[in-house]
Scaffold this motif. Structure first.
Motif, PDB file in Angstrom:
ATOM      1  N   ARG A 127       0.961  -3.533   5.384  1.00 29.20           N
ATOM      2  CA  ARG A 127       1.370  -2.291   5.453  1.00 29.20           C
ATOM      3  C   ARG A 127       0.301  -1.370   5.103  1.00 29.20           C
ATOM      4  O   ARG A 127       0.180  -0.392   5.964  1.00 29.20           O
ATOM      5  CB  ARG A 127       2.766  -1.999   4.746  1.00 29.20           C
ATOM      6  N   GLU A 128      -0.184  -1.547   4.081  1.00 25.35           N
ATOM      7  CA  GLU A 128      -1.413  -0.648   3.567  1.00 25.35           C
ATOM      8  C   GLU A 128      -2.449  -0.772   4.567  1.00 25.35           C
ATOM      9  O   GLU A 128      -3.041   0.714   4.858  1.00 25.35           O
ATOM     10  CB  GLU A 128      -1.995  -0.815   2.080  1.00 25.35           C
ATOM     11  N   ILE A 129      -2.924  -1.675   5.003  1.00 28.19           N
ATOM     12  CA  ILE A 129      -4.014  -1.820   5.959  1.00 28.19           C
ATOM     13  C   ILE A 129      -3.784  -0.999   7.363  1.00 28.19           C
ATOM     14  O   ILE A 129      -4.679  -0.484   8.090  1.00 28.19           O
ATOM     15  CB  ILE A 129      -4.651  -3.375   6.151  1.00 28.19           C
ATOM     16  N   LEU A 130      -2.611  -1.377   7.966  1.00 20.73           N
ATOM     17  CA  LEU A 130      -2.089  -0.871   9.103  1.00 20.73           C
ATOM     18  C   LEU A 130      -1.302   0.428   9.198  1.00 20.73           C
ATOM     19  O   LEU A 130      -0.766   0.798  10.147  1.00 20.73           O
ATOM     20  CB  LEU A 130      -1.290  -2.118   9.844  1.00 20.73           C
ATOM     21  N   ALA A 131      -1.271   0.921   8.336  1.00 18.71           N
ATOM     22  CA  ALA A 131      -0.517   2.322   8.054  1.00 18.71           C
ATOM     23  C   ALA A 131      -0.725   3.431   8.874  1.00 18.71           C
ATOM     24  O   ALA A 131      -0.039   4.071   9.419  1.00 18.71           O
ATOM     25  CB  ALA A 131      -0.713   2.794   6.512  1.00 18.71           C
ATOM     26  N   GLU A 132      -2.044   3.455   9.310  1.00 16.40           N
ATOM     27  CA  GLU A 132      -2.438   4.330  10.510  1.00 16.40           C
ATOM     28  C   GLU A 132      -1.898   3.994  11.927  1.00 16.40           C
ATOM     29  O   GLU A 132      -2.058   5.059  12.463  1.00 16.40           O
ATOM     30  CB  GLU A 132      -4.017   4.653  10.238  1.00 16.40           C
ATOM     31  N   LEU A 133      -1.615   2.914  11.994  1.00  9.24           N
ATOM     32  CA  LEU A 133      -1.130   2.530  13.399  1.00  9.24           C
ATOM     33  C   LEU A 133       0.339   3.064  13.604  1.00  9.24           C
ATOM     34  O   LEU A 133       1.256   2.979  13.011  1.00  9.24           O
ATOM     35  CB  LEU A 133      -1.271   1.145  13.644  1.00  9.24           C
TER      36      LEU A 133
END
Length: 151
Positions: A127-133
């Motif tokens: 969730r943290e890593i892909l939050a910008e998607l």
């Protein structure tokens, strides 16, 4: 020299090369995560044992033959890992009702609890890593991984 020898890489060739490079990094990171997760469960647990345990827990049960086929491991490696998982009280085995030569392997409740905690931690990292998607971008990425998994 042929035209193919002097061909200039196309945009698709460059994109595929970049994609392959990132896949290599993902595989390396996955191996590292398996090692970390195995160590969190028990310091002596190997990544291969962790992979077997997670598969068994997700599937509900399995036998050593299925594991060897699924992970393309030698049966002796699977046998050693299963024995270690049993010794660590992470796995239980019982005779197969349909084939007495086989053992049905299931994850213990303690193993399932530990794996659930790990899944939660991994989900939070994602969730943290892909939050910008956006959701559409995540669906597109998921499609790519599904296609690769079907190869």
């Amino acid at each position: 020299m042929t035209a193919a020898d002097t061909a200039v890489p196309t945009d698709i060739d460059e994109a595929l090369a970049e994609f392959q490079g990132h896949l290599n990094l993902i595989f390396a990171r996955a191996r590292s995560l398996w090692k970390e997760a195995a160590a969190r469960i028990h310091p002596e647990l190997q990544p291969s044992g962790y992979k077997l345990l997670t598969f068994i827990a997700r599937a509900g049960n399995a036998n050593a033959h299925q594991l060897a086929d699924r992970f393309e491991m030698d049966k002796s490696v699977v046998s050693r890992q299963v024995r270690m998982l049993e010794d660590l009280d992470l796995l239980e085995s019982r005779p197969d009702d349909n084939d007495g030569r086989q053992r049905v392997l299931t994850a213990t409740p303690a193993a399932c609890e530990i794996l659930a905690d790990l899944r939660g931690d991994h989900a939070e990292r994602l969730r943290e890593i892909l939050a910008e998607l956006t959701p559409d971008e995540l669906h597109a990425a998921s499609k790519v991984f599904r296609l690769l998994a079907e190869v």
